[in-house]
Design a protein around this motif. Structure first.
Motif, PDB file in Angstrom:
ATOM      1  N   TYR A   1       1.016  -1.277  -0.139  1.00  0.00           N
ATOM      2  CA  TYR A   1      -0.044  -0.029   0.106  1.00  0.00           C
ATOM      3  C   TYR A   1       0.906   1.535  -0.101  1.00  0.00           C
ATOM      4  O   TYR A   1       1.958   1.202   0.640  1.00  0.00           O
ATOM      5  N   LEU A   2      -0.120   2.321  -0.552  1.00  0.00           N
ATOM      6  CA  LEU A   2       0.880   3.586  -0.547  1.00  0.00           C
ATOM      7  C   LEU A   2       0.431   4.162   0.965  1.00  0.00           C
ATOM      8  O   LEU A   2      -0.376   3.547   1.661  1.00  0.00           O
ATOM      9  N   LEU A   3       1.149   5.414   1.465  1.00  0.00           N
ATOM     10  CA  LEU A   3       0.546   5.651   2.551  1.00  0.00           C
ATOM     11  C   LEU A   3      -0.746   6.250   2.659  1.00  0.00           C
ATOM     12  O   LEU A   3      -1.425   6.186   4.050  1.00  0.00           O
ATOM     13  N   ASP A   4      -1.430   6.583   1.654  1.00  0.00           N
ATOM     14  CA  ASP A   4      -2.788   7.097   1.880  1.00  0.00           C
ATOM     15  C   ASP A   4      -3.810   5.713   1.691  1.00  0.00           C
ATOM     16  O   ASP A   4      -5.098   5.831   1.644  1.00  0.00           O
ATOM     17  N   GLY A   5      -3.130   4.640   1.698  1.00  0.00           N
ATOM     18  CA  GLY A   5      -3.837   3.332   1.706  1.00  0.00           C
ATOM     19  C   GLY A   5      -4.242   2.850   0.246  1.00  0.00           C
ATOM     20  O   GLY A   5      -4.952   1.887   0.353  1.00  0.00           O
ATOM     21  N   THR A   6      -3.878   3.372  -0.601  1.00  0.00           N
ATOM     22  CA  THR A   6      -4.044   2.816  -2.013  1.00  0.00           C
ATOM     23  C   THR A   6      -3.330   1.332  -2.071  1.00  0.00           C
ATOM     24  O   THR A   6      -2.062   1.344  -1.878  1.00  0.00           O
ATOM     25  N   LEU A   7      -3.831   0.327  -2.589  1.00  0.00           N
ATOM     26  CA  LEU A   7      -3.391  -0.731  -2.781  1.00  0.00           C
ATOM     27  C   LEU A   7      -2.510  -0.811  -4.213  1.00  0.00           C
ATOM     28  O   LEU A   7      -3.372  -0.508  -5.111  1.00  0.00           O
ATOM     29  N   PHE A   8      -1.270  -1.005  -4.214  1.00  0.00           N
ATOM     30  CA  PHE A   8      -0.502  -0.902  -5.571  1.00  0.00           C
ATOM     31  C   PHE A   8      -0.320  -2.239  -5.958  1.00  0.00           C
ATOM     32  O   PHE A   8      -0.070  -2.570  -7.368  1.00  0.00           O
TER      33      PHE A   8
ATOM     34  N   ASN B   1      13.625   7.478  -7.594  1.00  0.00           N
ATOM     35  CA  ASN B   1      13.201   7.098  -8.969  1.00  0.00           C
ATOM     36  C   ASN B   1      11.747   6.593  -9.044  1.00  0.00           C
ATOM     37  O   ASN B   1      10.955   6.605 -10.054  1.00  0.00           O
ATOM     38  N   GLY B   2      11.151   6.171  -7.837  1.00  0.00           N
ATOM     39  CA  GLY B   2       9.992   5.554  -7.937  1.00  0.00           C
ATOM     40  C   GLY B   2      10.227   4.152  -8.742  1.00  0.00           C
ATOM     41  O   GLY B   2      10.946   3.560  -9.150  1.00  0.00           O
ATOM     42  N   ALA B   3       8.810   3.518  -8.827  1.00  0.00           N
ATOM     43  CA  ALA B   3       8.870   2.113  -9.869  1.00  0.00           C
ATOM     44  C   ALA B   3       7.684   2.412 -11.028  1.00  0.00           C
ATOM     45  O   ALA B   3       7.128   1.359 -11.231  1.00  0.00           O
ATOM     46  N   GLY B   4       7.389   3.640 -11.423  1.00  0.00           N
ATOM     47  CA  GLY B   4       6.388   3.979 -12.343  1.00  0.00           C
ATOM     48  C   GLY B   4       4.926   3.495 -12.114  1.00  0.00           C
ATOM     49  O   GLY B   4       4.970   3.026 -10.808  1.00  0.00           O
ATOM     50  N   GLY B   5       4.171   3.929 -12.547  1.00  0.00           N
ATOM     51  CA  GLY B   5       2.812   3.749 -12.335  1.00  0.00           C
ATOM     52  C   GLY B   5       2.204   4.411 -11.175  1.00  0.00           C
ATOM     53  O   GLY B   5       2.638   5.462 -11.016  1.00  0.00           O
ATOM     54  N   MET B   6       1.866   3.290 -10.033  1.00  0.00           N
ATOM     55  CA  MET B   6       1.518   4.192  -8.694  1.00  0.00           C
ATOM     56  C   MET B   6       2.575   4.290  -8.017  1.00  0.00           C
ATOM     57  O   MET B   6       2.024   5.096  -6.874  1.00  0.00           O
ATOM     58  N   ILE B   7       3.660   4.142  -7.974  1.00  0.00           N
ATOM     59  CA  ILE B   7       4.695   4.247  -6.954  1.00  0.00           C
ATOM     60  C   ILE B   7       5.643   5.483  -7.443  1.00  0.00           C
ATOM     61  O   ILE B   7       6.442   5.056  -8.301  1.00  0.00           O
ATOM     62  N   GLY B   8       5.484   6.595  -6.923  1.00  0.00           N
ATOM     63  CA  GLY B   8       6.086   7.938  -7.404  1.00  0.00           C
ATOM     64  C   GLY B   8       7.642   8.023  -6.631  1.00  0.00           C
ATOM     65  O   GLY B   8       7.804   7.103  -5.954  1.00  0.00           O
ATOM     66  N   PRO B   9       8.164   8.800  -7.055  1.00  0.00           N
ATOM     67  CA  PRO B   9       9.542   9.085  -6.524  1.00  0.00           C
ATOM     68  C   PRO B   9       9.307   9.422  -4.888  1.00  0.00           C
ATOM     69  O   PRO B   9       8.255  10.030  -4.679  1.00  0.00           O
ATOM     70  N   ASN B  10      10.195   8.904  -4.010  1.00  0.00           N
ATOM     71  CA  ASN B  10      10.356   9.107  -2.716  1.00  0.00           C
ATOM     72  C   ASN B  10       8.882   8.709  -1.861  1.00  0.00           C
ATOM     73  O   ASN B  10       8.326   9.182  -1.058  1.00  0.00           O
ATOM     74  N   SER B  11       8.250   7.404  -2.469  1.00  0.00           N
ATOM     75  CA  SER B  11       7.119   6.887  -1.843  1.00  0.00           C
ATOM     76  C   SER B  11       7.432   6.059  -0.638  1.00  0.00           C
ATOM     77  O   SER B  11       8.412   4.864  -0.622  1.00  0.00           O
TER      78      SER B  11
END
Length: 308
Positions: free
Chosen positions: A216-223, A285-295
């Protein structure tokens, strides 16, 4: 290296001057008819096999930057070869560059980029180019230059990672407090919660662990998840992939550092949660798509099996 000027100073000399000075000399390419103007003109041609280094800035008609070497770790470079025949106007300009040239021109997106112009441009959109050649290096010199630049970039990246670990620790700790989690922190900066201890011997590097997970991202989004029902519930289901425990050879760099470290804290049957700051995940760099830089990433994990 023949010139000890800083790259920043060279950028100012070769690009900044082009933006503020009046052009003195103009030429037109034989192919495509690009009219280009010299802000300053060099007189040193790179010998065949040597490398000409240049700075480049490309903007649209409104001066919004499309590409700039100033935002890259390295300048542009080309190997001198006077046997190459230019096929278009851009080739003519680049192949005739001399050290000290500072050139400005504009044309259409199709002429500047060819058929592979960026999708956000139309083929007849105005594109502006600022080009400045600032150094000639042989093979030994350019390898040394790139190695030194890489080392400097790695030091900067390491310093930035340390800063991010401090900054993101505050964010993670606020999240932990809000959710009422009983989290521990490792020396590296990983936060983890062991929800079920599991059984068996402690895991060592090289052990294969089969892990179910949900990220998940910190906002609860499942990636991402290995659990089919969860993927469907969150509308991220992909029928082209298998949904099953992920085999991980832990401690061997096969996964992000936060996982490598966190899994070594678990045993067979363990359930836990990893709260991973970005330097221990996918970094700047992030991982593209839903995972942005510094996530910052949060993983719920369950060790289904352990194979020594």
């Amino acid at each position: 290296m023949k010139n000890n000027n800083s790259l920043l100073a060279l950028i100012v000399l070769t690009l900044g001057v082009a933006l503020v000075s009046s052009c003195q000399k103009k030429k037109v390419t034989e192919k495509d008819g690009i009219e280009y103007a010299y802000v300053s003109e060099g007189n040193e041609t790179a010998p065949n096999g040597d490398f000409l280094l240049y700075n480049l800035e490309i903007t649209n008609g409104d001066d919004s930057v499309i590409y700039s070497t100033a935002s890259q770790p390295f300048p542009g470079y080309l190997m001198a070869n006077d046997s190459i025949t230019p096929t278009n106007g851009m080739d003519e300009i680049f192949l005739n560059l001399k050290k000290g040239d500072s050139i400005a021109f504009e044309s259409t997106a199709k002429i500047i980029f060819g058929e592979n112009f960026p999708p956000f441009l139309k083929e007849d959109d105005v594109v502006k180019v600022r080009l400045g050649a600032f150094e000639i290096m042989d093979q030994v010199e350019i390898e040394a230059f790139f190695n030194q630049t890489m080392e400097a970039e790695e030091l900067k990246r390491a310093d930035r990672a340390k800063e991010l670990l401090v900054e993101e620790a505050k964010t993670i700790e606020a999240y932990v407090a809000e959710k009422g989690l009983d989290a521990n922190k490792t020396e590296s900066g990983l936060y983890y919660v062991i929800e079920e201890e599991g059984t068996g011997e402690p895991v060592t590097p090289g052990t294969t662990m089969n892990v179910n997970y949900a990220g998940y991202l910190l906002d609860g989004t499942l990636f991402d998840t290995s659990i089919e029902e969860l993927a469907k519930e969150h509308d991220v289901y992909n029928p082209q992939r298998p949904y099953e425990p992920l085999p991980v050879n832990v401690g061997m760099g096969q996964v992000i550092p936060g996982w490598d470290e966190g899994l070594l804290l678990l045993k067979k049957g363990s359930k836990g949660k990893f709260l991973i700051p970005s330097p221990l995940a996918y970094g700047e760099n992030g991982a593209g798509g839903m995972i942005g830089p510094n996530s910052i990433l949060i993983f719920d994990v369950e060790v289904v099996d352990v194979q020594k």
